[in-house]
Design a protein around this motif. Structure first.
Motif, PDB file in Angstrom:
ATOM      1  N   ASP A  54       0.808  -1.209   0.000  1.00 55.78           N
ATOM      2  CA  ASP A  54       0.000   0.000   0.000  1.00 55.78           C
ATOM      3  C   ASP A  54       0.844   1.263   0.000  1.00 55.78           C
ATOM      4  O   ASP A  54       0.355   2.327  -0.352  1.00 55.78           O
ATOM      5  N   THR A  55       2.119   1.163   0.385  1.00 52.88           N
ATOM      6  CA  THR A  55       2.969   2.339   0.385  1.00 52.88           C
ATOM      7  C   THR A  55       3.415   2.695  -1.032  1.00 52.88           C
ATOM      8  O   THR A  55       3.767   3.837  -1.289  1.00 52.88           O
ATOM      9  N   ALA A  56       3.371   1.720  -1.925  1.00 51.49           N
ATOM     10  CA  ALA A  56       3.738   1.989  -3.314  1.00 51.49           C
ATOM     11  C   ALA A  56       2.581   2.692  -4.007  1.00 51.49           C
ATOM     12  O   ALA A  56       1.425   2.483  -3.692  1.00 51.49           O
ATOM     13  N   GLU A  57       2.910   3.544  -4.961  1.00 56.66           N
ATOM     14  CA  GLU A  57       1.858   4.232  -5.711  1.00 56.66           C
ATOM     15  C   GLU A  57       1.182   3.248  -6.646  1.00 56.66           C
ATOM     16  O   GLU A  57       1.826   2.424  -7.277  1.00 56.66           O
ATOM     17  N   ARG A  58      -0.137   3.366  -6.740  1.00 56.87           N
ATOM     18  CA  ARG A  58      -0.914   2.518  -7.638  1.00 56.87           C
ATOM     19  C   ARG A  58      -1.608   3.410  -8.660  1.00 56.87           C
ATOM     20  O   ARG A  58      -2.079   4.487  -8.336  1.00 56.87           O
ATOM     21  N   ALA A  59      -1.672   2.925  -9.860  1.00 51.32           N
ATOM     22  CA  ALA A  59      -2.352   3.670 -10.920  1.00 51.32           C
ATOM     23  C   ALA A  59      -3.850   3.700 -10.635  1.00 51.32           C
ATOM     24  O   ALA A  59      -4.399   2.748 -10.095  1.00 51.32           O
ATOM     25  N   PRO A  60      -4.532   4.790 -10.997  1.00 52.27           N
ATOM     26  CA  PRO A  60      -5.982   4.858 -10.789  1.00 52.27           C
ATOM     27  C   PRO A  60      -6.692   3.728 -11.535  1.00 52.27           C
ATOM     28  O   PRO A  60      -6.315   3.373 -12.650  1.00 52.27           O
ATOM     29  N   GLY A  61      -7.700   3.172 -10.899  1.00 53.60           N
ATOM     30  CA  GLY A  61      -8.478   2.114 -11.543  1.00 53.60           C
ATOM     31  C   GLY A  61      -7.906   0.722 -11.355  1.00 53.60           C
ATOM     32  O   GLY A  61      -8.511  -0.254 -11.763  1.00 53.60           O
ATOM     33  N   LYS A  62      -6.745   0.601 -10.765  1.00 50.66           N
ATOM     34  CA  LYS A  62      -6.143  -0.719 -10.539  1.00 50.66           C
ATOM     35  C   LYS A  62      -6.707  -1.311  -9.257  1.00 50.66           C
ATOM     36  O   LYS A  62      -7.019  -0.594  -8.306  1.00 50.66           O
ATOM     37  N   GLU A  63      -6.809  -2.644  -9.234  1.00 50.36           N
ATOM     38  CA  GLU A  63      -7.324  -3.285  -8.026  1.00 50.36           C
ATOM     39  C   GLU A  63      -6.292  -3.208  -6.910  1.00 50.36           C
ATOM     40  O   GLU A  63      -5.105  -3.064  -7.154  1.00 50.36           O
ATOM     41  N   THR A  64      -6.771  -3.282  -5.692  1.00 49.12           N
ATOM     42  CA  THR A  64      -5.893  -3.229  -4.523  1.00 49.12           C
ATOM     43  C   THR A  64      -5.888  -4.592  -3.846  1.00 49.12           C
ATOM     44  O   THR A  64      -6.682  -5.462  -4.166  1.00 49.12           O
ATOM     45  N   ILE A  65      -5.003  -4.728  -2.874  1.00 46.62           N
ATOM     46  CA  ILE A  65      -4.947  -5.964  -2.097  1.00 46.62           C
ATOM     47  C   ILE A  65      -6.282  -6.185  -1.390  1.00 46.62           C
ATOM     48  O   ILE A  65      -6.748  -7.304  -1.264  1.00 46.62           O
ATOM     49  N   ASP A  66      -6.931  -5.097  -0.930  1.00 42.62           N
ATOM     50  CA  ASP A  66      -8.224  -5.241  -0.256  1.00 42.62           C
ATOM     51  C   ASP A  66      -9.271  -5.861  -1.174  1.00 42.62           C
ATOM     52  O   ASP A  66     -10.081  -6.675  -0.748  1.00 42.62           O
ATOM     53  N   SER A  67      -9.273  -5.480  -2.441  1.00 40.99           N
ATOM     54  CA  SER A  67     -10.261  -6.031  -3.362  1.00 40.99           C
ATOM     55  C   SER A  67      -9.951  -7.485  -3.711  1.00 40.99           C
ATOM     56  O   SER A  67     -10.824  -8.220  -4.154  1.00 40.99           O
ATOM     57  N   ALA A  68      -8.725  -7.910  -3.490  1.00 47.62           N
ATOM     58  CA  ALA A  68      -8.338  -9.290  -3.805  1.00 47.62           C
ATOM     59  C   ALA A  68      -9.087 -10.283  -2.935  1.00 47.62           C
ATOM     60  O   ALA A  68      -9.424 -11.375  -3.383  1.00 47.62           O
ATOM     61  N   GLU A  69      -9.363  -9.912  -1.693  1.00 49.08           N
ATOM     62  CA  GLU A  69     -10.049 -10.834  -0.791  1.00 49.08           C
ATOM     63  C   GLU A  69     -11.428 -11.197  -1.312  1.00 49.08           C
ATOM     64  O   GLU A  69     -11.867 -12.339  -1.212  1.00 49.08           O
ATOM     65  N   ALA A  70     -12.113 -10.235  -1.915  1.00 46.58           N
ATOM     66  CA  ALA A  70     -13.442 -10.511  -2.461  1.00 46.58           C
ATOM     67  C   ALA A  70     -13.359 -11.453  -3.653  1.00 46.58           C
ATOM     68  O   ALA A  70     -14.219 -12.315  -3.832  1.00 46.58           O
ATOM     69  N   VAL A  71     -12.327 -11.325  -4.466  1.00 55.52           N
ATOM     70  CA  VAL A  71     -12.163 -12.175  -5.644  1.00 55.52           C
ATOM     71  C   VAL A  71     -11.816 -13.598  -5.248  1.00 55.52           C
ATOM     72  O   VAL A  71     -12.301 -14.560  -5.838  1.00 55.52           O
ATOM     73  N   LEU A  72     -10.989 -13.747  -4.230  1.00 57.31           N
ATOM     74  CA  LEU A  72     -10.516 -15.071  -3.814  1.00 57.31           C
ATOM     75  C   LEU A  72     -11.412 -15.657  -2.720  1.00 57.31           C
ATOM     76  O   LEU A  72     -10.938 -16.106  -1.683  1.00 57.31           O
ATOM     77  N   SER A  73     -12.696 -15.688  -2.975  1.00 58.56           N
ATOM     78  CA  SER A  73     -13.618 -16.233  -1.976  1.00 58.56           C
ATOM     79  C   SER A  73     -13.324 -17.719  -1.758  1.00 58.56           C
ATOM     80  O   SER A  73     -12.871 -18.416  -2.652  1.00 58.56           O
ATOM     81  N   GLY A  74     -13.567 -18.176  -0.555  1.00 59.30           N
ATOM     82  CA  GLY A  74     -13.300 -19.572  -0.218  1.00 59.30           C
ATOM     83  C   GLY A  74     -11.853 -19.839   0.118  1.00 59.30           C
ATOM     84  O   GLY A  74     -11.478 -20.978   0.382  1.00 59.30           O
ATOM     85  N   GLY A  75     -11.042 -18.790   0.138  1.00 61.18           N
ATOM     86  CA  GLY A  75      -9.611 -18.966   0.368  1.00 61.18           C
ATOM     87  C   GLY A  75      -9.264 -19.569   1.704  1.00 61.18           C
ATOM     88  O   GLY A  75      -8.313 -20.343   1.823  1.00 61.18           O
ATOM     89  N   ARG A  76     -10.023 -19.233   2.739  1.00 57.25           N
ATOM     90  CA  ARG A  76      -9.723 -19.766   4.070  1.00 57.25           C
ATOM     91  C   ARG A  76      -9.899 -21.283   4.089  1.00 57.25           C
ATOM     92  O   ARG A  76      -9.072 -22.014   4.610  1.00 57.25           O
TER      93      ARG A  76
END
Length: 137
Positions: free
Chosen positions: A43-65
Motif C-alpha cells: 500500500d505504500t507503493a503508488e498505484r495507478a488509478p483504476g487498478k485493483e488493490t490488495i483489499d479487493s483481492a479478498e473478495a475475488v478469492l472467496s473460499g480462500g480460508r
C-alpha cells in the motif's frame, strides 16, 4: 517402524494429530498476518488509478480460508506419511483452480502467491518436524 509397541503407535498418532491440528488451525492466523504485512508494504507503493488493490483481492478469492485449511492439511499429511510428491498435486490443483481469477489481476495474483507460500512454508515445516519426531521413536 518395525518392532513398534502399541505405545509407540499411540505416540506417533499423537504427534501426527498435533502436527495436523497446528498446521490447519494456526496456519490461518499466520497467513493472514503475513498477508496483512505484505498489504501494508504494497500500500505504500503508488498505484495507478483504476487498478485493483490488495483489499479487493479478498473478495475475488472467496473460499480462500477453506482452501488454505485443506491445502495445509494435505501438505502436512503428505510429509507425515512420507509422500512429499503429493505437494506438487496440491500446488497444481490450487493453481489451476484459481487461474481464471488470477489471470488479469496483478494485486489478486500477488495476494494468492504470498498467501500460498506462507501457508505452504508453515504446513511444510510442521509436516517435516512431525515426520522427524516420529522417526525418533
Amino acid at each position: 517402524m518395525t518392532g513398534w509397541t502399541t505405545g509407540d503407535w499411540a505416540i506417533a498418532l499423537a504427534i501426527a494429530m498435533a502436527a495436523l491440528t497446528a498446521s490447519v488451525t494456526l496456519g490461518s492466523p499466520l497467513t493472514r498476518a503475513v498477508l496483512k504485512a505484505a498489504g501494508n508494504a504494497s500500500d505504500t507503493a503508488e498505484r495507478a488509478p483504476g487498478k485493483e488493490t490488495i483489499d479487493s483481492a479478498e473478495a475475488v478469492l472467496s473460499g480462500g480460508r477453506w482452501i488454505g485449511m485443506l491445502e495445509r492439511f494435505a501438505i502436512t499429511a503428505s510429509l507425515l506419511v512420507g509422500y512429499p510428491a503429493a505437494i506438487a498435486v496440491v500446488v497444481a490443483v490450487k493453481g489451476l483452480g484459481r487461474f481464471p481469477e488470477l489471470k488479469d489481476k496483478p494485486a489478486v495474483s500477488e495476494r494468492f502467491v504470498i498467501g500460498t507460500l506462507a501457508s505452504m512454508v508453515w504446513s511444510g515445516a510442521l509436516g517435516a518436524i512431525g515426520a522427524w519426531a516420529i522417526r525418533l521413536l
